[in-house]
Design an enzyme around this catalytic site. Structure first.
Site, mmCIF file in Angstrom:
data_model
loop_
_atom_site.group_PDB
_atom_site.id
_atom_site.type_symbol
_atom_site.label_atom_id
_atom_site.label_comp_id
_atom_site.label_asym_id
_atom_site.label_seq_id
_atom_site.Cartn_x
_atom_site.Cartn_y
_atom_site.Cartn_z
ATOM 1 C CD1 TRP A 165 -0.483 -1.597 3.126
ATOM 2 C CD2 TRP A 165 0.482 0.398 3.402
ATOM 3 N NE1 TRP A 165 0.205 -1.628 4.322
ATOM 4 C CE2 TRP A 165 0.805 -0.423 4.517
ATOM 5 C CE3 TRP A 165 0.978 1.702 3.369
ATOM 6 C CZ2 TRP A 165 1.599 0.041 5.574
ATOM 7 C CZ3 TRP A 165 1.770 2.153 4.411
ATOM 8 C CH2 TRP A 165 2.064 1.324 5.499
ATOM 9 C CG ASN A 166 5.097 1.158 0.425
ATOM 10 O OD1 ASN A 166 4.642 0.178 -0.148
ATOM 11 N ND2 ASN A 166 6.399 1.379 0.500
ATOM 12 C CE LYS A 190 -4.111 -9.593 -1.936
ATOM 13 N NZ LYS A 190 -4.672 -8.318 -1.365
ATOM 14 N N GLY A 226 6.407 -6.550 0.410
ATOM 15 C CA GLY A 226 5.699 -6.381 1.670
ATOM 16 C C GLY A 226 6.588 -6.751 2.841
ATOM 17 C CD GLU A 270 11.350 -4.208 -1.921
ATOM 18 O OE1 GLU A 270 11.734 -4.178 -0.723
ATOM 19 O OE2 GLU A 270 10.548 -3.410 -2.396
ATOM 20 C CG LEU A 271 10.691 -9.965 1.733
ATOM 21 C CD1 LEU A 271 11.128 -11.239 2.439
ATOM 22 C CD2 LEU A 271 9.189 -9.981 1.466
ATOM 23 C CB CYS A 283 10.853 -1.412 1.747
ATOM 24 S SG CYS A 283 11.213 -0.928 0.042
ATOM 25 C CD GLU A 302 10.054 -2.549 7.133
ATOM 26 O OE1 GLU A 302 10.517 -1.965 6.140
ATOM 27 O OE2 GLU A 302 9.426 -3.633 7.054
#
Length: 499
Positions: A163-164, A187, A239, A261-262, A295, A392
């Site tokens: 959502w960012n 999604k 996420g 990508e975390l 992130c 985080e």
């Protein structure tokens, strides 16, 4: 047409549908989800709440488009032309798309405009790469064989996006996947689903065949159905690390490839020979831009003790003047965080840090404008074992960690489970290279922070993810290598004959 967010705040919620196989559909169950404006807290749009049957239909459409549709037979040149057309349409609609995304996630309209102005370059770059996918001719150790390889698309790609920066982080996956020849189901986050739907409208206008790009909206149930579908060939996710781990575990059941990508807990390392004003500005931009919801946020300030008071003083002074407010207004410098859950998480982590002995240099939980706003917060007297330092936050919260020597700075920077990004501030070119080589992070900026590009690979070490997005390495994520052997002599041999 939606040109500004504020022009539509008093209107009734807009009802959107999903894009599946070239048609706009609701959920089979009839259920819908509200999308909230983080600034007002009111519903501004609704979307279908997809479940397994809806996801199955979307994956089936992507599978058919890849296996039997015109997309699989289309030349790379023709795919590239469609990608360039998408770039043109997005460039035409920048203001509208930026206003929609700001409405959906609360980010500043001007920041969203900057992103959407840049997004066409991903489509142009990968359009240029589409007809440059090449295999190789290999030397054989057998005189009667020739060997070569070819690159082929992996197939159906399933993306789950955050959502960012929902539009940008979708395009990071979408443009290379389409250039490779894959088909796609996304999604988007249930909190920010609208930009993906609006992109779907542009895909229709651009003339993509049905089923090439599909959008399903919904919550965790839809995500689980998408990740668990055995017809999916590759999963691309951005996420949190915890969700990324669960996706990797689910994908393992079908041995589905995964690109992750975390999270990050990135250090901004400031040495005493830095240019002070530039470093202070880089620290501020690294953590307070996008309300810290990035992130790659520079959430750990690793600063040489001899200049800490001077540089931190500059940062605190500026942080106290950051204007919080309506993200549609030109003079607003920081908007709200995107969701109530995120606001509660950030507030809870600040409270815990203060109870654990951290001290506020500025910000905290008092004196903000209310709602989903979090004050720009800087914490000193933190310890390496505190959760605020280890985990985080994904909000505008900076932890200050002093050091005395270069070796100590590197040790502090690497003392994390993450390895997404880092910044280094120094005028010493040898030191810059030494430290950059030793920091365990996928991206390192020197005398800069929070810069990305369509041609520069981005991804993390350790628990910050698997694989790389952007650049030619991103294209490789969506390709398989096939090796082909050709027997040249035509002779018929008895396989059990020796010699």
């Amino acid at each position: 047409m939606l040109d500004t967010v504020s022009d539509t705040r008093d209107q009734s919620p807009v009802a959107y549908d999903m894009l599946v196989n070239g048609g706009w559909v609701g959920a089979a169950s009839g259920r819908r989800l509200d999308s909230l404006d983080p600034y007002t807290g009111r519903t501004w749009a609704t979307v279908p709440d997809a479940a397994m049957p809806d996801v199955a239909a979307a994956v089936g459409a992507a599978r058919a488009a890849f296996d039997m549709g015109p997309w699989g037979r289309m030349t790379a040149r023709d795919r590239a032309a469609l990608l360039r057309r998408m770039a043109e349409l997005i460039a035409r609609d920048v203001d509208r798309l930026a206003a929609i995304e700001s409405r959906d996630n609360g980010k500043l309209v001007r920041e969203m405009k900057a992103q959407w102005r840049y997004i066409p370059e991903w489509f142009n770059y990968f359009a240029g790469a589409a007809d440059k996918i090449e295999g190789a001719s290999l030397q054989s150790d057998r005189s009667n064989f020739t060997i070569f390889t070819r690159k082929e698309p992996v197939g159906v790609v399933a993306a789950i996006t955050p959502w960012n920066s929902p539009g940008l982080l979708l395009v990071w996956k979408l443009a290379p996947a389409l250039a490779a020849g894959c088909t796609f189901v996304v999604k988007p986050s249930e909190h920010t689903p609208i930009s993906a739907i609006e992109l779907g409208k542009l895909f229709e206008e651009a003339g993509f065949p049905p089923g090439v790009f599909n959008v399903v909206t919904g919550g965790p149930e839809a995500g689980r159905a998408l990740v668990g579908d055995p017809r999916v060939d590759k999963i691309a996710f951005t996420g949190s690390t915890d969700v990324g781990k669960s996706i990797a575990k689910a994908a393992a059941d079908n041995l589905t490839g995964v690109l992750l990508e975390l999270g990050g807990k990135s250090p901004n390392i400031v040495f005493d020979d830095c240019e002070r004003k530039a470093a202070a500005n880089g620290i501020i931009a690294g953590i307070f831009a996008a309300s810290g919801q990035s992130c790659m946020a520079g959430s750990r300030l690793v600063i040489q003790r001899s200049i800490m008071d001077e540089v931190l003083g500059r940062v605190v002074e500026r942080a106290k003047t950051i204007k919080l407010g309506d993200p549609t207004q030109a003079d607003t410098e920081m908007g709200p965080v995107a969701t109530r859950q995120q606001h509660e998480k950030i507030s809870g982590m600040i409270r815990s840090a203060l109870a654990d002995g951290a001290r506020l240099a500025c910000g905290g939980l008092e004196g903000g404008p209310g709602g989903l706003f979090v004050l720009p917060t800087i914490l000193v007297d933190v310890r390496p074992d505190m959760s605020i330092v280890r985990e985080e936050v994904f909000g505008p919260v900076l932890c200050v960690l002093p050091f005395d020597t270069e070796e100590e700075a590197i040790a502090i920077a690497n003392d994390t489970q993450f390895g997404l990004a880092a910044g280094i501030w120094t005028q010493n070119v040898q030191r810059a290279h030494r430290v950059a080589n030793q920091v365990r992070a996928g991206t390192v900026w020197i005398n800069a922070y929070r810069v990305v590009g369509y041609n520069a690979p981005f991804g993390g070490y350790k628990q910050s993810g698997w694989g790389r997005e952007n650049g030619m390495q991103a294209l490789d994520e969506y390709l398989e290598t096939k090796t082909i052997w050709i027997e040249l002599s035509g002779a018929t041999r008895d396989p059990f004959t020796i010699g």
